[in-house]
Structure formats: C-alpha cells, structure tokens
Design a protein around this motif. Structure first.
Motif, PDB file in Angstrom:
ATOM      1  N   ASN A  66      24.382   0.753 -28.609  1.00 37.63           N
ATOM      2  CA  ASN A  66      25.540   1.615 -28.365  1.00 37.63           C
ATOM      3  C   ASN A  66      26.699   0.862 -27.708  1.00 37.63           C
ATOM      4  O   ASN A  66      27.313   1.345 -26.752  1.00 37.63           O
ATOM      5  CB  ASN A  66      25.124   2.821 -27.507  1.00 37.63           C
ATOM      6  N   MET A  92      17.150   5.055 -34.886  1.00 35.26           N
ATOM      7  CA  MET A  92      18.015   6.223 -34.716  1.00 35.26           C
ATOM      8  C   MET A  92      18.400   6.758 -36.088  1.00 35.26           C
ATOM      9  O   MET A  92      18.394   6.010 -37.073  1.00 35.26           O
ATOM     10  CB  MET A  92      19.262   5.860 -33.910  1.00 35.26           C
ATOM     11  N   GLU A 108      20.954  24.325 -34.143  1.00 33.52           N
ATOM     12  CA  GLU A 108      20.111  23.270 -33.587  1.00 33.52           C
ATOM     13  C   GLU A 108      20.597  21.891 -34.039  1.00 33.52           C
ATOM     14  O   GLU A 108      20.571  20.931 -33.261  1.00 33.52           O
ATOM     15  CB  GLU A 108      18.657  23.480 -34.016  1.00 33.52           C
ATOM     16  N   GLN A 159      23.606  20.922 -31.994  1.00 35.22           N
ATOM     17  CA  GLN A 159      23.196  20.519 -30.652  1.00 35.22           C
ATOM     18  C   GLN A 159      22.565  19.136 -30.659  1.00 35.22           C
ATOM     19  O   GLN A 159      22.786  18.337 -29.743  1.00 35.22           O
ATOM     20  CB  GLN A 159      22.209  21.555 -30.096  1.00 35.22           C
ATOM     21  N   LEU A 160      21.811  18.839 -31.705  1.00 31.76           N
ATOM     22  CA  LEU A 160      21.187  17.527 -31.825  1.00 31.76           C
ATOM     23  C   LEU A 160      22.236  16.433 -31.984  1.00 31.76           C
ATOM     24  O   LEU A 160      22.112  15.351 -31.409  1.00 31.76           O
ATOM     25  CB  LEU A 160      20.229  17.520 -33.018  1.00 31.76           C
ATOM     26  N   LYS A 208      23.517  15.540 -28.604  1.00 31.69           N
ATOM     27  CA  LYS A 208      22.590  14.996 -27.604  1.00 31.69           C
ATOM     28  C   LYS A 208      21.940  13.681 -28.021  1.00 31.69           C
ATOM     29  O   LYS A 208      21.702  12.809 -27.194  1.00 31.69           O
ATOM     30  CB  LYS A 208      21.494  16.024 -27.301  1.00 31.69           C
ATOM     31  N   ALA A 209      21.619  13.533 -29.298  1.00 26.69           N
ATOM     32  CA  ALA A 209      20.856  12.370 -29.762  1.00 26.69           C
ATOM     33  C   ALA A 209      21.777  11.185 -30.065  1.00 26.69           C
ATOM     34  O   ALA A 209      22.963  11.353 -30.352  1.00 26.69           O
ATOM     35  CB  ALA A 209      20.056  12.739 -31.006  1.00 26.69           C
ATOM     36  N   ARG A 210      21.230   9.986 -29.996  1.00 27.81           N
ATOM     37  CA  ARG A 210      21.949   8.788 -30.422  1.00 27.81           C
ATOM     38  C   ARG A 210      21.801   8.660 -31.931  1.00 27.81           C
ATOM     39  O   ARG A 210      20.693   8.714 -32.467  1.00 27.81           O
ATOM     40  CB  ARG A 210      21.368   7.542 -29.734  1.00 27.81           C
ATOM     41  N   TRP A 211      22.911   8.498 -32.610  1.00 31.19           N
ATOM     42  CA  TRP A 211      22.858   8.365 -34.055  1.00 31.19           C
ATOM     43  C   TRP A 211      24.114   7.680 -34.564  1.00 31.19           C
ATOM     44  O   TRP A 211      25.056   7.426 -33.811  1.00 31.19           O
ATOM     45  CB  TRP A 211      22.663   9.734 -34.719  1.00 31.19           C
ATOM     46  N   TYR A 237      31.941  13.994 -30.470  1.00 26.59           N
ATOM     47  CA  TYR A 237      30.599  13.394 -30.475  1.00 26.59           C
ATOM     48  C   TYR A 237      30.568  11.907 -30.123  1.00 26.59           C
ATOM     49  O   TYR A 237      29.506  11.296 -30.178  1.00 26.59           O
ATOM     50  CB  TYR A 237      29.966  13.564 -31.864  1.00 26.59           C
ATOM     51  N   ARG A 278      27.759  10.037 -27.910  1.00 26.11           N
ATOM     52  CA  ARG A 278      26.397   9.829 -28.401  1.00 26.11           C
ATOM     53  C   ARG A 278      26.362   9.207 -29.792  1.00 26.11           C
ATOM     54  O   ARG A 278      25.463   8.450 -30.112  1.00 26.11           O
ATOM     55  CB  ARG A 278      25.641  11.162 -28.424  1.00 26.11           C
TER      56      ARG A 278
END
Length: 286
Positions: free
Chosen positions: A47, A77, A118, A121-122, A125-128, A157, A160
């Motif tokens: 990141n 990821m 969902e 929200q992902l 929150k998630a690293r991608w 975003y 993340r």
C-alpha cells in the motif's frame, strides 16, 4: 484464467515489464529511475503507491501488466478490473458520482439488497486494487465525466483501495490539481537484452540468428552507443512478436536458417516492415 496467467508469469513464456518512475510521492528521490515490475507489485501489496497512473504506448504491454498483477497479487488481496471504454458509459449516464461502485456491482452480478450493501462496506474496509483500463478509448467528450467518477471514487475509497489507471501517454486525463496521482509510471522501451530474451522465447535455438537476420533484412540493429542498449524500432512487445513471426515465416527457425539470412524478403517481412516497424520504407526500397 487466473491460474493460466500465473503459470505464464512463473514460466519462461513471460517477460517482466520495466518502468520509469515519473513521480512517487512517498519516495521523491526515486524519480527517473528504473522500476522493475516485481518492485511495483511489492509496493502495491504494501500500500505504498496510492493512486497510480501507468502510461504505456500501444504495444508496450498494458494488458500484460494488468494480467501479471492479477496473477501475482490475487492471493494477497482482491483485484478488480474496470473497463471504462464500453458498458461503463451507460452506467455513467445514470449514476455520475456512484458510477464506479455501481459498475463493479453489475460486473460481479451482485444481487440487490443486503449483498450489495455488504459489498460496499467491504470496499471501504478491505485492502484491494482497482485496475482501470482503456481510458484512452473513451471519447474526449465523455472522458471528463469518467475522470469525475474516478475522482469521486478515489475520494471515498482511497485509504483502503489502490487505483491503477492504465492509459497511453498521449491522452490528457485532467488537470493534475483536480486529480493528483500519488505515483506516475511510464514503461521503458525494451532494451536489447529483453528483446533477445523475447526472441529466445519465440524462436528457441534459432534466436541466436535473430540479430543477424534483422541486419540482413535491413530492418533494425541495436544501438550500442547509448548507456542503455536499445533498438530503433524493436522497442515494444508487439513489435518483437511481429518481427519473430516474420522471421519464422522466412524459415529462420528451420534447419540452419541460412535461407532466411540470405534469401529475399518474403511477403510477411514486407508487410511487417511496412506496416509495423518501418512505415518510412516503400515497397520499392524493400
């Protein structure tokens, strides 16, 4: 498939890209240095690149790079690819600032309701990684709308998600103050060594005759005078693939290959030289 891509990346049928760092905000002293593909992937995984612009002319391997990124990092990821040149225009017309998430939802065929919520929200929150492709194919009229949608997505975003925008160098995206890229990478032209490796992949044992064949056909010769040895014309994956295909058409990989070295140019070489590498040559000169 991703499995096939990973096999190609790990085998000798794949040659890594190399980039020039135009900008890297986290490493300002890294400018103008060569940045191997593996280092780019490592920085993305950690990141460290943020919003990335990858500039590559046609034939320099933008698609190869995206596929290699997916093969190398998909275990670490999620990696999603967004083609903004086709269906995205319809989504953009009805959902400007929310166009990117909505298009991803449509691509993944996520049902309406809780599952879409969902997914959003992902994303937060998630690293991608989001790979944005084919921006150079978007019309100049629609391109500002695409940029605005990407800008809105990045603002939401960016902490993340890392966004990698692929385009050609001649495409003006937007004023840099409106959409500041954290990292800007530009593909290096293939050097002589990498051309030799590609020739070996395509021609096998006959690759040692590839340079003499290029010279004998009057197509190209390595420029060894510069610090970084390059060919004048064989500087892209597409050009090398076309050249090796023309060499095969003349039988360079058959027998001792002498007929290809000494014989007259074939139709394949004529088309190759005129259309791909040497538009300055005429059929009479060939």
């Amino acid at each position: 498939s991703t499995v096939e891509q990973e096999v190609n990346v790990k085998s000798q049928t794949y040659l890594e890209q190399s980039f020039r760092v135009v900008r890297w905000r986290q490493e300002p002293g890294f400018g103008e240095m060569e940045f191997p593909e593996t280092s780019v992937f490592r920085a993305l995984e950690n990141n460290r690149l943020g919003l990335v612009l990858v500039m590559a002319p046609s034939g320099h391997g933008k698609s190869r790079f995206a596929e290699a990124m997916e093969a190398k990092l998909c275990g670490a990821m999620p990696i999603l690819r967004l083609d903004v040149a086709h269906e995205f225009a319809q989504t953009l017309a009805t959902a400007r600032d929310d166009a990117v998430p909505l298009q991803l939802i449509r691509q993944l065929k996520i049902p309406e309701g809780e599952q879409q919520q969902e997914f959003r929200q992902l994303m937060a929150k998630a690293r991608w990684i989001l790979v944005v492709e084919n921006l150079h194919e978007v019309s100049e009229v629609q391109r500002p709308w695409v940029i605005t949608a990407l800008h809105a997505f990045v603002a939401r975003y960016h902490r993340r998600a890392q966004v990698v925008v692929m385009t050609r160098p001649d495409v003006r995206l937007t004023n840099d103050a409106q959409m500041p890229f954290d990292t800007i990478l530009e593909t290096w032209p293939l050097d002589c060594t990498r051309v030799d490796v590609l020739a070996q992949i395509q021609l096998g044992a006959a690759s040692g005759k590839f340079r003499p064949w290029l010279a004998a056909q009057g197509i190209d010769q390595p420029n060894t005078g510069d610090k970084r040895c390059t060919y004048r014309h064989l500087q892209t994956f597409r050009a090398v693939e076309a050249a090796t295909a023309a060499a095969k058409a003349m039988g360079l990989d058959k027998g001792d290959g002498q007929s290809a070295l000494r014989g007259p140019r074939s139709v394949a070489v004529e088309q190759f030289a005129l259309g791909l590498l040497r538009p300055d040559l005429t059929k009479e000169r060939l």
